[in-house]
Design an enzyme around this catalytic site. Structure first.
Site, PDB file in Angstrom:
ATOM      1  N   HIS A 268       0.991  -1.051  -0.070  1.00 18.31           N
ATOM      2  CA  HIS A 268       0.103  -0.114  -0.204  1.00 18.31           C
ATOM      3  C   HIS A 268       0.863   1.149  -0.095  1.00 18.31           C
ATOM      4  O   HIS A 268       1.765   1.332  -0.902  1.00 18.31           O
ATOM      5  CB  HIS A 268      -0.951   0.011   1.318  1.00 18.31           C
ATOM      6  CG  HIS A 268      -2.107   0.957   1.285  1.00 18.31           C
ATOM      7  ND1 HIS A 268      -2.377   1.685   0.173  1.00 18.31           N
ATOM      8  CD2 HIS A 268      -2.675   1.169   2.266  1.00 18.31           C
ATOM      9  CE1 HIS A 268      -3.549   2.707   0.519  1.00 18.31           C
ATOM     10  NE2 HIS A 268      -3.873   1.958   1.938  1.00 18.31           N
ATOM     11  N   HIS A 307      -2.589  -2.282  -9.719  1.00 14.83           N
ATOM     12  CA  HIS A 307      -3.548  -1.829  -8.539  1.00 14.83           C
ATOM     13  C   HIS A 307      -4.620  -2.595  -8.943  1.00 14.83           C
ATOM     14  O   HIS A 307      -5.164  -3.270  -9.790  1.00 14.83           O
ATOM     15  CB  HIS A 307      -3.884  -0.289  -8.981  1.00 14.83           C
ATOM     16  CG  HIS A 307      -4.524   0.517  -8.374  1.00 14.83           C
ATOM     17  ND1 HIS A 307      -5.905   0.562  -7.954  1.00 14.83           N
ATOM     18  CD2 HIS A 307      -4.013   1.228  -7.494  1.00 14.83           C
ATOM     19  CE1 HIS A 307      -6.001   1.565  -7.055  1.00 14.83           C
ATOM     20  NE2 HIS A 307      -5.065   2.043  -6.629  1.00 14.83           N
ATOM     21  N   ASP A 363       2.758   5.424  -6.670  1.00 14.31           N
ATOM     22  CA  ASP A 363       3.797   5.303  -6.048  1.00 14.31           C
ATOM     23  C   ASP A 363       4.973   5.225  -6.861  1.00 14.31           C
ATOM     24  O   ASP A 363       6.222   5.409  -6.570  1.00 14.31           O
ATOM     25  CB  ASP A 363       3.833   4.044  -4.931  1.00 14.31           C
ATOM     26  CG  ASP A 363       2.822   4.364  -3.813  1.00 14.31           C
ATOM     27  OD1 ASP A 363       1.928   3.539  -3.654  1.00 14.31           O
ATOM     28  OD2 ASP A 363       2.905   5.211  -3.273  1.00 14.31           O
TER      29      ASP A 363
HETATM   30  C1  SDX Z   1      -1.616   2.120  -3.398  1.00 13.65           C
HETATM   31  O1  SDX Z   1      -6.306   0.674  -3.271  1.00 13.65           O
HETATM   32  C2  SDX Z   1      -5.710   1.757  -3.504  1.00 13.65           C
HETATM   33  O2  SDX Z   1      -6.313   2.570  -3.960  1.00 13.65           O
HETATM   34  C3  SDX Z   1      -4.285   2.116  -3.127  1.00 13.65           C
HETATM   35  C4  SDX Z   1      -3.780   3.394  -3.460  1.00 13.65           C
HETATM   36  C5  SDX Z   1      -4.271   4.604  -2.637  1.00 13.65           C
HETATM   37  O3  SDX Z   1      -4.316   5.709  -3.167  1.00 13.65           O
HETATM   38  O4  SDX Z   1      -4.792   4.387  -1.548  1.00 13.65           O
HETATM   39  O5  SDX Z   1      -3.690   3.696  -4.928  1.00 13.65           O
HETATM   40  C6  SDX Z   1      -2.193   3.371  -3.133  1.00 13.65           C
HETATM   41  O6  SDX Z   1      -1.757   1.311  -2.454  1.00 13.65           O
HETATM   42  C7  SDX Z   1      -0.998   1.658  -4.703  1.00 13.65           C
HETATM   43  C8  SDX Z   1      -0.316   0.469  -4.710  1.00 13.65           C
HETATM   44  C9  SDX Z   1       0.938   0.174  -4.325  1.00 13.65           C
HETATM   45  N1  SDX Z   1       1.445  -0.952  -4.100  1.00 13.65           N
HETATM   46  C10 SDX Z   1       2.264  -1.329  -5.071  1.00 13.65           C
HETATM   47  O7  SDX Z   1       3.051  -0.836  -5.898  1.00 13.65           O
HETATM   48  C11 SDX Z   1       2.795  -2.915  -4.564  1.00 13.65           C
HETATM   49  C12 SDX Z   1       2.796  -3.654  -5.764  1.00 13.65           C
HETATM   50  N2  SDX Z   1       1.605  -3.949  -6.536  1.00 13.65           N
HETATM   51  C13 SDX Z   1       0.936  -5.030  -5.893  1.00 13.65           C
HETATM   52  O8  SDX Z   1       1.329  -5.827  -4.951  1.00 13.65           O
HETATM   53  C14 SDX Z   1      -0.408  -5.096  -6.559  1.00 13.65           C
HETATM   54  O9  SDX Z   1      -0.455  -4.915  -7.819  1.00 13.65           O
HETATM   55  C15 SDX Z   1      -1.405  -4.543  -5.451  1.00 13.65           C
HETATM   56  C16 SDX Z   1      -1.362  -4.748  -4.208  1.00 13.65           C
HETATM   57  C17 SDX Z   1      -1.632  -3.072  -5.772  1.00 13.65           C
HETATM   58  C18 SDX Z   1      -3.156  -4.945  -6.026  1.00 13.65           C
HETATM   59  O10 SDX Z   1      -2.940  -6.365  -5.912  1.00 13.65           O
HETATM   60  P1  SDX Z   1      -4.360  -7.107  -6.390  1.00 13.65           P
HETATM   61  O11 SDX Z   1      -5.153  -6.280  -6.956  1.00 13.65           O
HETATM   62  O12 SDX Z   1      -4.788  -8.085  -4.981  1.00 13.65           O
HETATM   63  O13 SDX Z   1      -3.636  -8.012  -7.419  1.00 13.65           O
HETATM   64  P2  SDX Z   1      -3.052  -9.809  -7.212  1.00 13.65           P
HETATM   65  O14 SDX Z   1      -2.208  -9.568  -6.030  1.00 13.65           O
HETATM   66  O15 SDX Z   1      -4.244 -10.440  -7.292  1.00 13.65           O
HETATM   67  O16 SDX Z   1      -2.132  -9.536  -8.644  1.00 13.65           O
HETATM   68  C19 SDX Z   1      -2.860 -10.299  -9.760  1.00 13.65           C
HETATM   69  C20 SDX Z   1      -1.780 -10.867 -10.609  1.00 13.65           C
HETATM   70  C21 SDX Z   1      -0.955 -11.760  -9.718  1.00 13.65           C
HETATM   71  O17 SDX Z   1      -0.298 -12.759 -10.769  1.00 13.65           O
HETATM   72  P3  SDX Z   1      -1.101 -14.113 -10.998  1.00 13.65           P
HETATM   73  O18 SDX Z   1      -1.249 -14.887  -9.669  1.00 13.65           O
HETATM   74  O19 SDX Z   1      -2.219 -13.801 -11.635  1.00 13.65           O
HETATM   75  O20 SDX Z   1       0.166 -14.694 -11.886  1.00 13.65           O
HETATM   76  O21 SDX Z   1      -0.920  -9.652 -11.035  1.00 13.65           O
HETATM   77  C22 SDX Z   1       0.567 -10.030 -10.333  1.00 13.65           C
HETATM   78  C23 SDX Z   1       0.207 -11.064  -9.035  1.00 13.65           C
HETATM   79  O22 SDX Z   1       1.333 -11.813  -8.922  1.00 13.65           O
HETATM   80  N3  SDX Z   1       1.128  -8.641  -9.779  1.00 13.65           N
HETATM   81  C24 SDX Z   1       2.240  -8.090  -9.929  1.00 13.65           C
HETATM   82  C25 SDX Z   1       2.254  -7.079  -9.395  1.00 13.65           C
HETATM   83  N4  SDX Z   1       1.052  -6.613  -8.931  1.00 13.65           N
HETATM   84  C26 SDX Z   1       0.261  -7.695  -9.061  1.00 13.65           C
HETATM   85  N5  SDX Z   1       3.092  -9.082 -10.411  1.00 13.65           N
HETATM   86  C27 SDX Z   1       4.647  -8.162 -10.055  1.00 13.65           C
HETATM   87  N6  SDX Z   1       4.322  -7.003  -9.764  1.00 13.65           N
HETATM   88  C28 SDX Z   1       3.449  -6.502  -9.313  1.00 13.65           C
HETATM   89  N7  SDX Z   1       3.547  -4.958  -8.989  1.00 13.65           N
END
Ligand code: SDX
Length: 429
Positions: A268, A307, A363
């Site tokens: 997050h 996201h 971010d």
């Molecule tokens: C913020 O919710 C909000 O609005 C948050 C925010 C706000 O203003 O409050 O926008 C701020 O928190 C932005 C996000 C910051 N976090 C990151 O950058 C961390 C990296 N990103 C993630 O871990 C992920 O993308 C999330 C947590 C942001 C979202 O996760 P989800 O929606 O639960 O998606 P998921 O984990 O189910 O992923 C779906 C697929 C998976 O692959 P498969 O299992 O289908 O093979 O996408 C992959 C994940 O492994 N994936 C990523 C990835 N994000 C998702 N793979 C590599 N790098 C990534 N960043």
């Protein structure tokens, strides 16, 4: 005219049910009527991580993840970033409308005159180890504020709510700056009410021996816009924590400490700090492909990408990229921006990211600007928390005033052992 209902047949019993559809949802409690027989409590929904569950009605933010749209109270984020200020945007989030000139003056006056914290708060901060993470200090001191304002428990009293809202918006920069000053061994720099909200934050962060700190206007404006971009974002993890803790009628300081704790997580708000560490670890453009391969092998996530809602470019990231150029005019270019831009270019051509609709989020670029402005990397999530404070408070207040809302208490699917009798210790295996 088709009815706004969902017809459901329970094939276990052959019974049919009509469930009303409202605002694109069905009420989960309407599933309770679907039973196998007497004694069956009825169907529930199972939605780990709340991927497809609306927990509330809200009029504060609107996101269209496919189109990359974000609006605060209907105003496009691009227009607010261009024409508003952080305090005006905070007023909008909390009151639902842009303020008149008189309303804005009163709002700014009230917040400006609540920036000082009780001297005892310094004892909390002085008690932290020299290398304590500023976010840990921030979470702790926000919670500590609840002990200085016991009247904050009167959450149904509008005047008390308004006073705590003034205090929290006003004091978060002070708590943040004090945490930083402790981390770097500098004396605390007190608020200067002659400065703007963001200018005063820069003062408390970076003032040294000068009699009066003068913020750079370009950097002051850039940071103000960054705070606008972080101000609210629907039911994200930390806002859900704010609403959840607030639903037990805890005071807003305790609820916001929980929200800040949720934001601290690297998935997050802690992601902006991790992005900088990623870019530093990559070090040069030629090492990007190897790093991307490790991400695709699942070794770790590419922080700043992906996201839950945006399946297109995060509109905030677009604006932040533009701000970066303005900041670099003053600070000099942060070389990490070239690695970030190339990393984005390569990722967005790679099917792993394209197929999963993983784009840069808020971010990905923000930390590059913060670093150029001389903020230490561990202050990045604290900066996010300052920006999100009015959003957390607006969501908290909306929850309290929503007649539909009750204390948050989800159900579960029990997977533990069936009834069994206690075994004396001498008889255990
Ligand atoms: C913020 O919710 C909000 O609005 C948050 C925010 C706000 O203003 O409050 O926008 C701020 O928190 C932005 C996000 C910051 N976090 C990151 O950058 C961390 C990296 N990103 C993630 O871990 C992920 O993308 C999330 C947590 C942001 C979202 O996760 P989800 O929606 O639960 O998606 P998921 O984990 O189910 O992923 C779906 C697929 C998976 O692959 P498969 O299992 O289908 O093979 O996408 C992959 C994940 O492994 N994936 C990523 C990835 N994000 C998702 N793979 C590599 N790098 C990534 N960043």
């Amino acid at each position: 005219m088709p009815k706004d209902t969902l017809s459901v047949i329970d094939n276990r019993t052959g019974k049919q049910y009509e469930l009303p559809i409202e605002s694109g949802t069905i009420r989960a409690v309407d599933l309770r009527q679907i039973k196998l027989g007497d004694g069956d409590q009825g169907l529930e929904t199972y939605d780990p991580g709340f991927l497809n569950t609306a927990a509330c009605r809200s009029a504060i933010s609107f996101i269209d993840g496919d189109k990359g749209i974000l609006r605060y109270r209907g105003y496009p984020i691009e227009q607010l970033a261009e024409r508003s200020t952080f305090l005006e945007t905070a007023y909008l989030l909390l009151n639902g409308e842009l303020p008149s000139a008189a309303e804005l003056d009163s709002w700014v006056f009230n917040i400006t005159h609540h920036t000082i914290v009780h001297e005892s708060i310094k004892k909390f901060i002085d008690g932290f180890h020299h290398d304590a993470h500023p976010m840990g200090m921030f979470v702790s001191t926000v919670a500590a504020l609840s002990t200085f304002y016991p009247e904050a428990k009167h959450i149904q009293d509008e005047t008390s709510r308004r006073n705590q809202i003034f205090r929290l918006i006003a004091k978060t920069p002070t708590l943040a700056a004090f945490a930083h000053r402790h981390s770097v061994g500098l004396p605390y720099a007190y608020p200067d009410n002659d400065l703007s909200y963001t200018g005063n934050f820069l003062n408390m962060m970076f003032k040294t021996t000068e009699v009066k700190y003068t913020p750079n206007k370009t950097l002051e404006r850039a940071l103000d816009v960054l705070l606008i971009l972080h101000a609210d974002h629907e039911q994200n993890c930390s806002t859900s924590a704010m609403r959840g803790v607030g639903s037990s009628h805890a005071d807003p300081y305790s609820a916001m400490a929980a929200a800040a704790a949720a934001l601290y997580g690297p998935l997050h708000g802690g992601a902006n700090e991790e992005v900088l560490r990623t870019l530093r670890e990559i070090g040069s453009k030629d090492r990007i492909p190897a790093y991307i391969d490790r991400v695709k092998r699942g070794e770790f996530r590419l922080f700043g990408f992906g996201h839950r809602i945006y399946k297109n470019y995060d509109p905030r990231a677009t604006i932040i990229k533009r701000i970066a150029e303005e900041v670099f005019e003053v600070t000099g270019k942060n070389p990490l921006i070239d690695i970030a831009v190339e990393l984005e270019r390569i990722a967005l051509q790679d099917d792993y990211f394209v197929s999963r609709k993983l784009y840069p989020n808020v971010d990905f670029y923000s930390g590059i600007i913060y670093e150029a402005m001389k903020f230490p990397i561990d202050m990045f999530p604290v900066l996010f928390a300052i920006g999100r404070t009015p959003g957390w408070l607006a969501q908290w207040q909306e929850m309290l005033l929503d007649k539909d809302q009750k204390i948050a208490r989800p159900r579960q699917i029990y997977t533990g052992p069936d009834k069994r009798d206690y075994v004396a210790i001498e008889n255990r295996g």
